[in-house]
Design a protein around this motif. Structure first.
Motif, PDB file in Angstrom:
ATOM      1  N   LYS A  31       0.919  -1.183  -0.057  1.00 18.84           N
ATOM      2  CA  LYS A  31       0.094  -0.089  -0.084  1.00 18.84           C
ATOM      3  C   LYS A  31       0.645   1.191   0.184  1.00 18.84           C
ATOM      4  O   LYS A  31       2.018   1.183   0.394  1.00 18.84           O
ATOM      5  CB  LYS A  31      -1.097   0.063   1.388  1.00 18.84           C
ATOM      6  CG  LYS A  31      -1.932  -1.138   1.351  1.00 18.84           C
ATOM      7  CD  LYS A  31      -2.982  -0.817   0.622  1.00 18.84           C
ATOM      8  CE  LYS A  31      -4.297  -1.945   0.658  1.00 18.84           C
ATOM      9  NZ  LYS A  31      -4.832  -2.020  -0.447  1.00 18.84           N
ATOM     10  N   PRO A  32       0.285   2.355  -0.531  1.00 22.28           N
ATOM     11  CA  PRO A  32       1.076   3.610  -0.579  1.00 22.28           C
ATOM     12  C   PRO A  32       1.335   3.960   1.062  1.00 22.28           C
ATOM     13  O   PRO A  32       0.072   3.843   1.514  1.00 22.28           O
ATOM     14  CB  PRO A  32       0.343   4.771  -1.340  1.00 22.28           C
ATOM     15  CG  PRO A  32      -0.981   3.969  -1.372  1.00 22.28           C
ATOM     16  CD  PRO A  32      -0.787   2.619  -1.533  1.00 22.28           C
ATOM     17  N   ALA A  33       2.300   4.546   1.453  1.00 22.88           N
ATOM     18  CA  ALA A  33       2.530   4.694   2.870  1.00 22.88           C
ATOM     19  C   ALA A  33       3.257   6.086   3.075  1.00 22.88           C
ATOM     20  O   ALA A  33       4.029   6.336   2.319  1.00 22.88           O
ATOM     21  CB  ALA A  33       3.209   3.483   3.577  1.00 22.88           C
ATOM     22  N   LEU A  34       3.182   6.954   4.198  1.00 22.40           N
ATOM     23  CA  LEU A  34       3.778   7.983   4.584  1.00 22.40           C
ATOM     24  C   LEU A  34       4.395   8.056   5.807  1.00 22.40           C
ATOM     25  O   LEU A  34       3.633   7.531   6.756  1.00 22.40           O
ATOM     26  CB  LEU A  34       2.659   9.189   4.737  1.00 22.40           C
ATOM     27  CG  LEU A  34       2.090   9.544   3.464  1.00 22.40           C
ATOM     28  CD1 LEU A  34       1.283  10.720   3.675  1.00 22.40           C
ATOM     29  CD2 LEU A  34       3.015  10.083   2.020  1.00 22.40           C
ATOM     30  N   ILE A  35       5.646   8.600   5.612  1.00 21.99           N
ATOM     31  CA  ILE A  35       6.268   8.820   7.191  1.00 21.99           C
ATOM     32  C   ILE A  35       6.442  10.298   7.294  1.00 21.99           C
ATOM     33  O   ILE A  35       6.619  11.105   6.173  1.00 21.99           O
ATOM     34  CB  ILE A  35       7.602   8.352   7.355  1.00 21.99           C
ATOM     35  CG1 ILE A  35       7.537   6.598   7.016  1.00 21.99           C
ATOM     36  CG2 ILE A  35       8.434   8.459   8.334  1.00 21.99           C
ATOM     37  CD1 ILE A  35       8.667   5.950   6.358  1.00 21.99           C
ATOM     38  N   LEU A  36       5.906  10.874   8.390  1.00 20.36           N
ATOM     39  CA  LEU A  36       5.706  12.252   8.622  1.00 20.36           C
ATOM     40  C   LEU A  36       6.642  12.687   9.824  1.00 20.36           C
ATOM     41  O   LEU A  36       7.326  11.930  10.454  1.00 20.36           O
ATOM     42  CB  LEU A  36       4.205  12.476   9.025  1.00 20.36           C
ATOM     43  CG  LEU A  36       3.076  11.926   8.204  1.00 20.36           C
ATOM     44  CD1 LEU A  36       1.807  12.026   9.048  1.00 20.36           C
ATOM     45  CD2 LEU A  36       3.121  12.780   6.740  1.00 20.36           C
ATOM     46  N   ASP A  37       6.748  14.027   9.705  1.00 18.27           N
ATOM     47  CA  ASP A  37       7.803  14.488  10.618  1.00 18.27           C
ATOM     48  C   ASP A  37       6.982  14.576  12.104  1.00 18.27           C
ATOM     49  O   ASP A  37       7.630  14.430  13.167  1.00 18.27           O
ATOM     50  CB  ASP A  37       8.102  15.941  10.602  1.00 18.27           C
ATOM     51  CG  ASP A  37       7.222  16.975  10.205  1.00 18.27           C
ATOM     52  OD1 ASP A  37       5.831  16.555   9.969  1.00 18.27           O
ATOM     53  OD2 ASP A  37       7.530  18.122  10.416  1.00 18.27           O
ATOM     54  N   GLN A  38       5.758  14.510  12.174  1.00 16.66           N
ATOM     55  CA  GLN A  38       4.993  14.359  13.227  1.00 16.66           C
ATOM     56  C   GLN A  38       3.470  13.910  13.291  1.00 16.66           C
ATOM     57  O   GLN A  38       3.045  14.197  12.072  1.00 16.66           O
ATOM     58  CB  GLN A  38       4.878  15.931  14.128  1.00 16.66           C
ATOM     59  CG  GLN A  38       4.191  16.817  13.320  1.00 16.66           C
ATOM     60  CD  GLN A  38       4.069  18.112  14.084  1.00 16.66           C
ATOM     61  OE1 GLN A  38       4.216  18.086  15.482  1.00 16.66           O
ATOM     62  NE2 GLN A  38       3.462  19.358  13.493  1.00 16.66           N
ATOM     63  N   THR A  39       3.026  13.436  14.229  1.00 17.03           N
ATOM     64  CA  THR A  39       1.671  12.808  13.932  1.00 17.03           C
ATOM     65  C   THR A  39       0.789  12.542  15.195  1.00 17.03           C
ATOM     66  O   THR A  39       1.445  12.622  16.191  1.00 17.03           O
ATOM     67  CB  THR A  39       1.919  11.354  13.001  1.00 17.03           C
ATOM     68  OG1 THR A  39       0.530  10.774  12.715  1.00 17.03           O
ATOM     69  CG2 THR A  39       2.360  10.318  14.290  1.00 17.03           C
TER      70      THR A  39
END
Ligand code: ZN
Length: 401
Positions: A31-39
């Motif tokens: 699946k397309p996935a994101l890593i963020l700076d904060q969540t």
């Protein structure tokens, strides 16, 4: 502080909307996935499921932990580098209630019974705790529930703070921490100290009622199922509805329902016993009547208003009272039955009839030489099947000459 994704939910568990920068786009579990700076999204860990919600209006399918990074799996790809995330508050608050309730329940077990918590699972409907308990009485379980709810009623503060690993000895933790470095302590004011990375309410009163639903032995321990907050209210609503309904139906007070049901069930058993005895008596009289009326050795009849059991009683009573062959059919609503018997002195094996008539009614059956039963779905052919059995018997007895 920590490397990787900044976890907003640790400081602000009530925050539901946030903005963040995309650090990396990956494919995770196809699946397309994101890593963020904060969540704000809590990743599944420590027995607690992940949060639900959206990122730029796209559904977040799953949130996972990969060491210090948090991976957000998406229903579809997102092109922009800046995002707005929203977590679903209902689910988050439900998890906060269950998880905070678990801390209090665990410590109540510990305080009253010296029991350790071995594992915790926060389920979609029911949560569970496995405790190192060999045996526990109903009264002890209730005492634990009373103590846990007392803490809730006192509305104690629930504080979260970080302590360096080397200073952790200064906090009376219920269990030693699993993590290293900076340890997050969740304190239910002067009651419970746990090392935990989950989401919790700020005050115990928000948890609402804590209720243990049932327990079972597992391995050498006891597993408790429990619910907190809104879940407890919903549970109480439907259980109370059932009690009220039963109380109206039996016209007794709610406290009397159990006695009433026990009495009804024992009455029913004794009625069934009496009914069976009466059935046998009736079959004896009926058999007598049929024998008196008949002049033949072969008795053939098709019934509609009896049960297979009643017809069987009747056949047995007739063949015991003289030398007869009895060919009875029974037209049921969904199935037809053939119950065929013969007296001991008549030397015919009734089992020979089964393959002759079974195909006619698409039936199956068997029995002993003196009694066979066949049941089938072609009810219209019952008469024809009886006739075929009749012809067979006449031949056997030499009556067709
Ligand atoms: Zn926790």
């Amino acid at each position: 502080m920590q490397e990787g994704t900044k976890r907003i939910y640790l400081e602000s568990p009530y925050k539901v909307e946030f903005e963040a920068q995309v650090v990396e786009k990956v494919i995770w579990e196809k699946k397309p996935a994101l890593i963020l700076d904060q969540t704000c999204f809590y990743p599944e860990s420590g027995g607690q499921p992940c949060d639900k919600g959206t990122i730029n209006e796209v559904e977040v399918l799953k949130v996972l932990e990969d060491e210090a990074r948090i991976i957000h799996l998406l229903a579809e790809d997102i092109s922009s580098d800046k995002i707005t995330g929203k977590i679903e508050w209902q689910t988050r608050f439900d998890h906060m209630q269950q998880h905070s309730g678990q801390h209090i329940l665990s410590q109540s077990f510990h305080e009253l019974l010296g029991a350790e918590t071995l594992s915790f699972h926060l389920g979609e409907a029911i949560s569970s705790l496995e405790m190192d308990i060999r045996k526990i009485s109903e009264e002890e379980v209730e005492n634990v529930e009373r103590r846990a709810n007392e803490i809730v009623f006192q509305d104690r503060e629930i504080k979260c703070y970080f302590i360096p690993e080397e200073k952790i000895g200064s906090v009376p933790l219920r269990r030693p921490p699993k993590k290293k470095g900076l340890i997050r302590v969740v304190e239910v004011s002067d009651f419970d100290f746990s090392a935990c990375g989950g989401t919790h309410v700020h005050r115990a009163g928000e948890i609402g009622l804590i209720k243990i639903l049932k327990l079972e032995r597992i391995r050498n321990n006891v597993r408790f199922e429990f619910i907190c907050g809104k879940r407890t209210l919903e549970d109480y609503l439907w259980k109370n509805r059932i009690l009220r309904e039963l109380s109206t139906r039996f016209t007794v007070n709610e406290g009397e329902i159990l006695n009433t049901v026990e009495k009804l069930s024992s009455d029913l058993k004794s009625q069934k016993r009496k009914g069976k005895k009466m059935q046998e008596k009736i079959a004896q009289y009926e058999a007598q009547e049929i024998i008196q009326e008949t002049k033949e050795k072969i008795i053939k009849e098709l019934f509609v208003d009896k049960t297979p059991e009643e017809v069987r009683f009747l056949v047995l009573n007739i063949i015991r009272k003289g030398d007869f062959v009895v060919l009875f059919g029974l037209k049921g609503e969904e199935r037809g039955h053939l119950i065929l018997g013969c007296s001991e002195n008549i030397n015919i094996d009734m089992r020979e009839i089964v393959p002759l008539v079974s195909p006619l009614i698409k039936g199956k059956g068997g029995g002993r030489s003196s009694l066979v039963e066949i049941a089938g779905e072609e009810i219209e052919n019952l008469e024809q099947a009886l006739e075929r059995a009749f012809e067979f018997i006449k031949k056997k007895m030499g009556l067709d000459l």
